[in-house]
Each structure stands twice: as C-alpha cells, then as structure tokens.
Motif scaffolding. Structure first.
Motif, PDB file in Angstrom:
ATOM      1  N   GLU A 600       0.834  -1.207   0.000  1.00  0.00           N
ATOM      2  CA  GLU A 600       0.000   0.000   0.000  1.00  0.00           C
ATOM      3  C   GLU A 600       0.869   1.257   0.000  1.00  0.00           C
ATOM      4  OE1 GLU A 600      -2.911   0.099   3.092  1.00  0.00           O
ATOM      5  OE2 GLU A 600      -3.719  -1.886   2.606  1.00  0.00           O
ATOM      6  N   ASP A 601       1.911   1.242   0.823  1.00  0.00           N
ATOM      7  CA  ASP A 601       2.828   2.387   0.874  1.00  0.00           C
ATOM      8  C   ASP A 601       3.512   2.598  -0.470  1.00  0.00           C
ATOM      9  OD1 ASP A 601       2.161   2.599   3.545  1.00  0.00           O
ATOM     10  OD2 ASP A 601       3.944   1.529   4.254  1.00  0.00           O
ATOM     11  N   TYR A 602       3.949   1.511  -1.063  1.00  0.00           N
ATOM     12  CA  TYR A 602       4.675   1.571  -2.351  1.00  0.00           C
ATOM     13  C   TYR A 602       3.760   2.089  -3.454  1.00  0.00           C
ATOM     14  CZ  TYR A 602       7.966  -0.094  -5.960  1.00  0.00           C
ATOM     15  OH  TYR A 602       8.863  -0.194  -7.009  1.00  0.00           O
ATOM     16  N   PHE A 606       4.404   5.577  -5.631  1.00  0.00           N
ATOM     17  CA  PHE A 606       4.737   5.582  -7.059  1.00  0.00           C
ATOM     18  C   PHE A 606       3.520   5.423  -7.978  1.00  0.00           C
ATOM     19  CE2 PHE A 606       8.737   3.920  -5.083  1.00  0.00           C
ATOM     20  CZ  PHE A 606       9.522   5.015  -5.379  1.00  0.00           C
ATOM     21  N   ASN A 607       2.325   5.515  -7.405  1.00  0.00           N
ATOM     22  CA  ASN A 607       1.098   5.407  -8.194  1.00  0.00           C
ATOM     23  C   ASN A 607       1.047   4.077  -8.959  1.00  0.00           C
ATOM     24  OD1 ASN A 607      -1.416   6.316  -9.119  1.00  0.00           O
ATOM     25  ND2 ASN A 607      -0.522   7.185 -10.979  1.00  0.00           N
ATOM     26  N   THR A 608       1.437   3.001  -8.284  1.00  0.00           N
ATOM     27  CA  THR A 608       1.352   1.660  -8.859  1.00  0.00           C
ATOM     28  C   THR A 608       0.162   0.939  -8.232  1.00  0.00           C
ATOM     29  OG1 THR A 608       2.982   0.939  -7.203  1.00  0.00           O
ATOM     30  CG2 THR A 608       3.799   1.471  -9.413  1.00  0.00           C
ATOM     31  N   HIS A 609      -0.073  -0.326  -8.640  1.00  0.00           N
ATOM     32  CA  HIS A 609      -1.285  -1.031  -8.197  1.00  0.00           C
ATOM     33  C   HIS A 609      -0.984  -2.501  -7.915  1.00  0.00           C
ATOM     34  CE1 HIS A 609      -3.513   2.533  -9.498  1.00  0.00           C
ATOM     35  NE2 HIS A 609      -2.806   2.481 -10.615  1.00  0.00           N
ATOM     36  N   GLN A 638      10.644   8.935  -9.502  1.00  0.00           N
ATOM     37  CA  GLN A 638      10.427   7.509  -9.710  1.00  0.00           C
ATOM     38  C   GLN A 638      11.520   6.650  -9.069  1.00  0.00           C
ATOM     39  OE1 GLN A 638       7.635   6.285 -11.094  1.00  0.00           O
ATOM     40  NE2 GLN A 638       6.968   8.419 -11.155  1.00  0.00           N
ATOM     41  N   GLN A 639      12.322   7.242  -8.205  1.00  0.00           N
ATOM     42  CA  GLN A 639      13.471   6.525  -7.657  1.00  0.00           C
ATOM     43  C   GLN A 639      13.281   6.122  -6.201  1.00  0.00           C
ATOM     44  OE1 GLN A 639      16.717   9.214  -8.329  1.00  0.00           O
ATOM     45  NE2 GLN A 639      16.857   8.749 -10.517  1.00  0.00           N
ATOM     46  N   THR A 867       4.899  12.507 -15.267  1.00  0.00           N
ATOM     47  CA  THR A 867       4.089  13.198 -14.264  1.00  0.00           C
ATOM     48  C   THR A 867       4.503  14.661 -14.195  1.00  0.00           C
ATOM     49  OG1 THR A 867       5.645  12.758 -12.464  1.00  0.00           O
ATOM     50  CG2 THR A 867       3.979  11.061 -12.925  1.00  0.00           C
ATOM     51  N   LYS A 868       3.653  15.468 -13.546  1.00  0.00           N
ATOM     52  CA  LYS A 868       3.980  16.881 -13.363  1.00  0.00           C
ATOM     53  C   LYS A 868       5.270  17.052 -12.573  1.00  0.00           C
ATOM     54  CE  LYS A 868      -0.785  18.631 -13.564  1.00  0.00           C
ATOM     55  NZ  LYS A 868      -1.870  19.328 -12.818  1.00  0.00           N
TER      56      LYS A 868
END
Length: 1007
Positions: A600-602, A606-609, A638-639, A867-868
């Motif tokens: 959930e934190d990850y 990083f807006n992953t699923h 993204q790092q 991303t912005k």
C-alpha cells in the motif's frame, strides 16, 4: 621522439604484415573514394545477385540510405545480421530483375570467403557544416569496404586522452556520419598507452579499456595491441563475435579482454582442445561485478555454434532471478540470431528441450528438479522423456557454487547418461579447500571438484587494476561498548535485537546517507545514489521498515531526518522492502499482512497497483527502480533511496547507481560476504570512488571476516581492494593541505611568475590536495571537519588557488607540452587530471539530456507519459543550468518547450543531435550578427573563431590579419566615415574577445 606520422606508418606496417592481413589502400583519400570502393567490393561479392546488370546511381543511393544510420547503435543493429550474415535488400530499377538480396558481410567466413580487409589513413572527412574545420582521420579499418574500427594516434608527448577527446569532437561535429556511421569501436593511443572503447554518440572515459593477455597482464604498446587485437582474424572476431547490443540502454558493448579470453577458453574446452578432442567441463572465476551475465550470454551464443550441442541451458537458483536474468539475456539477444526463452513450468521446459530448434533456455534448478519429479510420476509422457534422454546439452550455471549443489548435479548427470552434458560454471567466489563444503560421502566439496578445472581467472585485484570495478570503503560502527565480548553471542544478539539499537541504526543510516549516497554533491551532479540495507531476519526487516515509515511520517519523537538532507532532497528517504513469503507455514500469515501494508505504501508513493497476487511483478519493479537503468526510473520522482532486504538482491543484482550496503546482521561466510559487498562496487561516475560498506554489528568479527574473505579472493592482495581508513586519508589530506597553505597571501614571487620547475611542483601539490580533499569528503567523519577553522582554508582561498592552478597548468602546457613525453612518475603532475572540488554549482548537462530523452516517444518504448513532478524536475534542472550558462540553458529550454508541446513531432529523435543542431544554428546567427555589426568577412571571421585561443593575445590570434585587412576596413568605412582603421581594429579585437568568451564559448561548454 617519434612523430605521429611515424607512429601511424609503424602501425600500418604492423597491420599489413604477414599473410591474409590488412591491405593498405593509399589510393582512397576521401569519403567519395570510400563509397566507390564499397560498391566495387559489394558488386564483386554478389555477381550472381546482380545478374550482370551493374548497379545504377539510383540503386546506389538507395543502398547508401540503408547503410547510413543516425547513431552507431542503429548501425550495429543492422550489422548484427541474421545467422552470421549482414544482408541488404533493394528493388532493382529494372523491375524485371526483381528484388536483389546482397550479402554485405559474411561473419561465417572470417579470414576467408569473400571477406576483404583494408586499411586507410588520413581520410578527408566531408564538412558537415560550413563553420567546421577540415578534418582528417588517422587510421580506419574496413571490412568489405565499411569502416569498422577507427584509430586515433598522438605522439608520446601527449596523453591518449587527447585522442579520446578528439574522437568525441569528431562525433560532435558529425564527422562520423555517412559511411563512417558503421564504426563499431575506437582505439586511442600515444604509442605507449593504448585503449579501446565502443562507438557511441556520447563516449564515457570510464569505458576506455586496456587490453590484457590471458594471464591478465596489460598490453599497452600500440604495436603489441595491434598484433593481439587488430590482426586478422582477431579484429573481425571482435566486431562479429565480441560485441553485444544493450537494447535497454541502446548502446554498443565491446567485451573486455578477460571476457573474451573466458569465452575462448570455454569454446576450446567444448571442442576438447588439448584433451585429444574430448570435450570437458570447467568453471570461470570472474570477480563479481565484472560482467559475468554478458560473458555467459556470449558463451551460450557460441556453444550453439557447435553441431553436437542441441541446447544451451542457463541455470540459476532463484525464482525471482528467473525473470531478471531472462530480461538481461533478452536485452542482448534482441538484435541477435539466438532466441532466449524463459520457462513457465517443468512441462514447458521439457517441451523446449526436445524441440528441434537450437536455443538458449533460461531456467532455474528448481524447475529442473520439478522436471525429474514429473518424469518419475507422469506415465503418459514416457515418449517425451525418452526423447529427452537423447538431447545433448551444455549447462551454463550462474553462481555455480550455490545454484546447483553436488547432489543436484549428480541427479541431472544420472538422467543424461546417454549424452553426458557439459557444465560451465561462473562464479566470483569459488569454493576452495580453505572454505570447502562439509564432507558428504563422495560429493564434491570444492568448485573444481564439482565442475572441473578453472578455465579462466579474473580476480578483484585484476578488476580494480583495470578499473573494471571499484574497491571497498568499509566502516565498522557499533552501538555497544568497544570492550563488549563478541564471543558472548547471546548477549550481543539480545542487544542487537533491542529497539534502542535499531533506532540508533536508523539514525546513523540517515546521517550516513548524506555522504554515502552522494546527497551532499547532488546540486553538482544532478542525482544521488541508492543503497541496500540487509538485516538478519524477515521479522527484523519488518521492524526496521516500520521505524523508517514512522520517521518519514514524522511520528517518531526520537529520530528526525537531518535538515541538510531535507534541503537537498525533501522526499528523502524513499523506502521499500522485499523478502520471500510462504503460503501456509509458521509466520506466513503475519508476513503477508506486513507485506500488504508495504505494498500500500509503495503503490501510494509511485502510483502503482500491486497486490499480493502480483508479488513477482512488485519485486521486479523494485529491482528496476533501484537499478535505474530504464528511462522511466531516471527522474527523481520515480526513484528509491533504500531497499530493506534479508538475502534478496545480495547476489546477482546489478545496479551501478547503488553505492552503499548497510548491514545490521552478523558476518556472513566469506563467499556470501564478497557477493553482498559486490552489489556496491560497479563503475558508475567519477564521484563514485568505492563501494561503501557500513556494518552495525560485531565490529571486530567483521574486520576479521572482511580481511579473511579479501585475502582469499584477491589471492593475498586484500589491501588493493580496500580504501584507506579515515585515519590514513586524513593524514594524506593534512600533508597536502600544509603544502597548499604556503601559497596563501602570495608570499614571495607569485607562482604564476615563478620558474617552470616551481610551477610544476605547485600543480602536483594542488592535484594531491584536490584528490585528498575529494577522498575525505566520502567519510562520515568529514561532517566534523571545518576547513576554515581547522586548516585556515577559507572557500575564497580554495577558489582563488584553483583559478591559479588553471592559469599555471596552461603556462606549463605551453612550455613543455610539445617537448616532454607523458610520464607516470609519481613526482610529476598529471596533465589529464580533472579537478574534483571546483566550488561551482553546475548541473550535469548530460543528465538533463538523458531526462529529456526519456520524454521523447520512440518505437522501442511503450509509454513516455511523465508526471507533473517529473516535468518540473527537468524545468528545475534547466533553471539551475541557466545560473552558470544562460546561453546553453536558453537553447535547452527552447527544445524542451517544443517537446512538451508536441512529443510526437520528435519521435525516435536523439536529443543530443537536436540540441547540437540548435547550438550550431545559434552560433551561426551570432557570428553573422557580429560580422554585420563590424563589417567583417564572415568566412574570415569563422576561420578566426574556429582557431580562437582565449589565452592568446588579441593581435596574435590565427587569421586576425586577414580578418582586419585594409580592404575589409575600406568597405566598412563607407557606412562609418567617422571611424579610422586603428579605432576599428581595436574595437573588433576587444569585441571579439568578449564575443567569444560571452557568446561562443558557453555554447561549446557542456561539461
């Protein structure tokens, strides 16, 4: 001293000496001659294809367009060919002749067949732009008329780095476009020192490689290098068999010599050379970090050329590495004729093993074991398994001392008794008698007993000497008393499991990261490094993750992120955790719940699923994000900064940007210790000096274990693998600082006016000071140093002395550069040394280009949306660049604006080429404007600009007399009657200096 033309002639004589070697073509003088020669060879080699109808001019133009590529990498993709043949198809102008399929190069006929080997020299390059100088290349080697290898020479008074810089200048000026776009690698030499490097649009000095022989002894003399590497068939083998293409980085890789020697040794063994033609197995000892995956890929590639071998199996030991290794192989195989297949399950593995096609198969030993269980249980597939027994296999085993145990190898050998397989193991840490396995019947206890003799060896000390890997800087830290009894493991382990110890470790990691992860230098470099933190158990790893999470969320009252880090990286630290999770074992449910929270934190970060059903994909994503090799993980947003592990990632994981390993666990066995340490010592950039190791338990035991492990795996040269201690480094700095302080206040004669020997001594002393200052900055103890208070070294004095250094260096170069040969004398200054502590805040131009390139869509990338935060990151970098180089920043910003507005317009384009064209246009406009304002002949002005030396006096600049001739002034005076010639000359000379320094030079300064 031999002049360059003498060196060149000696090299050509070496290349053309003997039978079936290079043929000198003195009649070829320019690129038109090269094309004419190529078409003659093509036509002669394809008489049957041409059907007695010569190529028309239009057909030649089409062929040219297919051969010329925008980058060396694109050319290399074409030159990879299919099944050893480089082909080219065109539709003939006479439609009755149909399609012509030409063989351009046949790599199956090296040193034979229709292969033509020619050497040309002093070829006149076409000028790509009007402002460019007329350029000539030194020596170029042609295979079937196409340039493959280019050699630049300097005499012994100059460093080979000058030849390297010259090649990069030719690339920037687009001299190596056209027919030269097929070049695969470059060679630079001054006669005494010779190195080679893969062709690329932006060459990196760290990839310059010195050739070594089979015993790892350096071969530096240019004639010896030519004999070993550039003779036939060696040179053709280099471009045909010892080049790989990295489809992720889109770069050419020329193998290092130790990789080539290992491949040749395994090839010889598989043919039974020196063994009465009986093939035999063995292992390769190449230190971790030296590129074993690439070497093993090329071995797999070559073994399939042997008719008796039907399949090559690359065997590894961990499911989570199955995907990683398959991806690595596919990266190299994308432009190759060899298919690389992963295996989904044991049944799929069996099917692939008995198929008729020759392929490399990547699988784990777990799947091999499952296959044997299936064989024993499945009565319906007896025919398939009988067929399987007939297959002739060659196994390549990654980390062979642990991927396959003696029992497992015995099981595999027992099944394939009809055709005993060949085994070739790779390891950076072999098992010797000193650390042998426990005795178990007749089982092998050492690597040699299990696989056979060592076929090739390349140890840590060899790799450090060749700058293939870094050494290690080790710091043993402890939260317990120095007098604590480390033999009382129960007491120590209880202390190490306490919350107070763990919090102290987290606090130290955060403080250590400022230097270990290069955060202190982020404004100069543009990026930071990352780290792995390994613990003794999954439970402990989870506890640490929770502590870090509380610190990040500002919920821990005892630990705060240091302000100096927050100022540079407000989002530091970005943490992830990875470990193996079972299904129904003790503690599995608790581990699953912990991992759910971590996912959930990850996902939020990083807006992953990712879900628990996608742990494999999550682990792969963590690997990729930590490695930062893919464009999508280059932006800071993204790092990751730190990944917490138990045993994952400690072997087989390659991430050059990873600088540090934090360990809060007891010392591991020697082989595991070196494996873990070696995650950190990949070559990356000039600021990454060592792999950083920080331990937080058992300091005395660690010291003993590290010394023992290094002694074993460096064959007694452990000191070569370790960085100096803080005490040793600060002593060196103290001595260097004392020598620099004496120049404070310009006591006596200013060093800029001192005798030549004094100036040379000053250069050496300042270089020693600069090196030692850069070294101590990597230690945590430097945080307690105040240069101004402790050493009377205020920032202004350091900056002024640095400026003086640049002036003196130029004076010494002018006085001695043409007369005195380069030397490795420790008492002499290094003319190629680049200062590390400049005191300037310059953002890395190349890094900006890299980030923008990731934004441009290409056919090789699926998604280029940013991303912005990532867009803002590039905006900020360009703004930072503008503080030091506004002219260049304006051009970069202009291109960046266009790309953001319409990315598709730039699909498949190279940012560095786009920028270079814009820079060229801007420079052309500036020159035209200056010429118009001062009534100057634009061609004469361009000549002066090309040769302008800012250190030369105005009236002695090359071409200045022609520029300021009476005839030119007479035309100018027609519109400026109030100005006389003396005033005009003075105005132009002064204006020219300012024009060059303020407007032209910034456009060329991308360092």
């Amino acid at each position: 001293m031999e002049q360059e033309n003498v060196l060149e002639q000696n090299l050509i004589e070496q290349l053309t000496h003997g039978e079936s070697q290079w043929t000198l073509r003195d009649d070829i003088k320019n690129e038109d001659d090269l094309w004419n020669n190529f078409f003659k060879i093509l036509s002669r080699s394809n008489k049957d294809v041409l059907k007695d109808v010569p190529l028309t001019d239009n057909e030649k133009a089409i062929i040219k367009s297919k051969i010329i590529h925008p980058t060396f990498y694109k050319s290399a993709e074409w030159l990879a060919g299919v099944n050893g043949e480089v082909r080219l198809q065109i539709q003939r102008d006479n439609t009755q002749l149909g399609t012509a399929d030409f063989i351009v190069i046949n790599n199956n006929n090296i040193a034979g067949g229709n292969s033509v080997y020619e050497v040309v020299h002093q070829i006149q390059f076409h000028k790509r732009r009007e402002i460019d100088r007329n350029r000539r290349g030194d020596v170029t080697l042609l295979i079937n008329g196409l340039p493959m290898i280019h050699i630049e020479l300097k005499n012994r008074a100059h460093s080979p780095k000058e030849a390297f810089n010259q090649i990069q200048k030719y690339i920037d000026e687009q001299m190596f476009n056209g027919i030269f776009s097929t070049l695969q690698f470059f060679v630079v030499t001054n006669g005494s020192y010779t190195q080679y490097i893969a062709a690329g649009q932006q060459l990196k000095e760290k990839f310059l490689t010195t050739w070594v022989d089979k015993e790892n002894k350096p071969v530096q003399n240019y004639l010896e290098f030519a004999k070993d590497v550039l003779s036939i068939p060696a040179a053709h083998n280099m471009v045909a068999n010892y080049i790989a293409l990295d489809s992720t980085q889109r770069s050419i890789i020329v193998l290092r010599p130790y990789q080539i020697h290992a491949i040749q040794a395994i090839f010889d063994a598989s043919y039974g050379k020196d063994n009465k033609d009986q093939p035999y197995s063995g292992f390769v000892w190449h230190t971790t970090g030296s590129g074993k995956t690439l070497t093993s890929y090329k071995v797999a590639h070559n073994l399939l050329k042997i008719p008796s071998i039907q399949k090559t199996i690359f065997l590894i030991d961990r499911n989570d590495l199955d995907t990683q290794t398959t991806q690595a192989f596919e990266t190299y195989a994308q432009n190759d004729s060899i298919d690389v297949e992963g295996t989904e399950n044991s049944y799929s593995l069996a099917r692939k093993l008995v198929s008729s096609d020759k392929r490399v198969i990547v699988t784990t030993r777990q799947k091999m074991q499952a296959l044997f269980k299936r064989i024993a249980q499945d009565q319906e597939q007896k025919r398939l398994y009988r067929k399987l027994k007939d297959v002739k296999l060659a196994f390549i085993v990654d980390e062979c001392h642990r991927a396959v145990s003696p029992d497992q190898k015995n099981e595999i050998d027992a099944f394939f008794t009809k055709n005993p397989p060949l085994w070739y193991g790779f390891t950076g840490t072999p098992i010797f008698a000193e650390n042998a396995r426990e005795a178990k019947g007749n089982n092998a206890r050492t690597t040699e007993q299990q696989y056979g003799k060592c076929l090739h060896k390349y140890t840590i000390k060899d790799a450090i000497r060749d700058k293939a890997v870094l050494g290690f800087q080790v710091e043993e830290e402890s939260n317990v008393s120095e007098d604590a009894d480390e033999s009382d493991t129960d007491a120590r382990n209880k202390e190490y499991a306490s919350l107070s110890h763990m919090k102290a470790v987290v606090k130290r990691i955060l403080n250590n990261s400022y230097r270990k992860l290069g955060i202190y230098n982020k404004d100069n470099r543009g990026y930071t490094y990352d780290a792995i933190f390994t613990t003794s158990s999954i439970k402990q790893a989870q506890k640490y993750y929770r502590i870090f999470r509380d610190v990040i969320n500002d919920k821990d009252p005892d630990i705060k992120i240091p302000n100096r880090i927050k100022k540079v990286l407000p989002d530091f630290p970005k943490i992830a955790i990875t470990y193996s999770i079972g299904e129904n074992g003790d503690g599995d449910e608790a581990n699953q719940n912990e991992m759910k929270q971590s996912l959930e934190d990850y996902n939020k970060m990083f807006n992953t699923h990712y879900s628990m059903a996608e742990l494999g994909a999550y682990n792969t994503n963590v690997n990729d994000r930590l490695a930062r090799k893919k464009d999508e993980f280059k932006p800071r947003s993204q790092q990751l900064d730190i990944v917490i592990v138990v045993d994952r990632l400690l072997t087989g994981f390659d991430a050059p940007c990873l600088s540090t390993l934090f360990l809060d666990r007891a010392p591991m066995p020697y082989k595991d210790l070196i494996q873990a340490f070696s995650r950190t010592n990949r070559i990356f950039d000039r600021d990454k000096r060592y792999g950083q190791i920080v331990t937080y338990q058992y300091p005395k035991k660690y010291k003993e274990s590290i010394n023992g492990a290094l002694m074993l795996y460096t064959e007694g040269s452990e000191k070569q693998a370790l960085a100096p201690t803080w005490d040793e480094s600060i002593l060196q700095f103290n001595n260097a600082a004392k020598k620099i302080i004496k120049y404070q206040g310009d006591q006596g004669i200013p060093i800029t006016e001192a005798p030549l020997d004094d100036q040379k001594r000053f250069l050496k002393e300042y270089q020693d000071f600069d090196k030692s200052l850069g070294a101590i900055k990597t230690y945590n103890e430097f945080n307690n140093i105040d240069l101004e208070k402790d050493y009377d070294l205020d920032p202004m004095f350091i900056e002024d002395t640095r400026a003086t250094y640049e002036v003196v260096k130029e004076k010494v170069r002018e006085a001695t550069g043409k007369d005195k040969p380069a030397t490795e004398d420790d008492d002499q200054f290094d003319p190629d040394y680049e200062l590390e502590n400049t005191g300037r805040q310059e953002i890395n131009y190349a890094y900006i280009v890299q980030l923008i390139q990731a934004y441009i869509p290409s056919d090789d990338k699926e998604n280029n949306k940013r991303t912005k935060a990532e867009v803002k990151e590039i905006d900020d970098y360009i703004e930072n660049l503008g503080k030091n180089n506004k002219s260049l920043a304006d051009i970069v910003n202009n291109l960046w604006f266009q790309i953001k507005f319409d990315p598709e317009k730039f699909r498949n384009k190279q940012v560095n080429e786009l920028l270079q064209n814009m820079i060229d246009d801007a420079r052309e406009d500036l020159i035209k404007k200056f010429a118009d304002e001062n009534g100057l002949n634009i061609d004469n002005l361009k000549f002066v600009i090309r040769h302008y030396d800012p250190n030369e006096v105005d009236h002695q600049q090359t071409g200045i007399n022609a520029l300021l001739s009476f005839k030119v002034f007479s035309e100018f005076r027609k519109t400026h009657p109030d100005m006389n010639m003396l005033q005009w000359k003075k105005k132009v000379r002064l204006g020219l200096n300012k024009f060059y320094q303020d407007q032209i030079s910034p456009l060329e300064n991308k360092d």
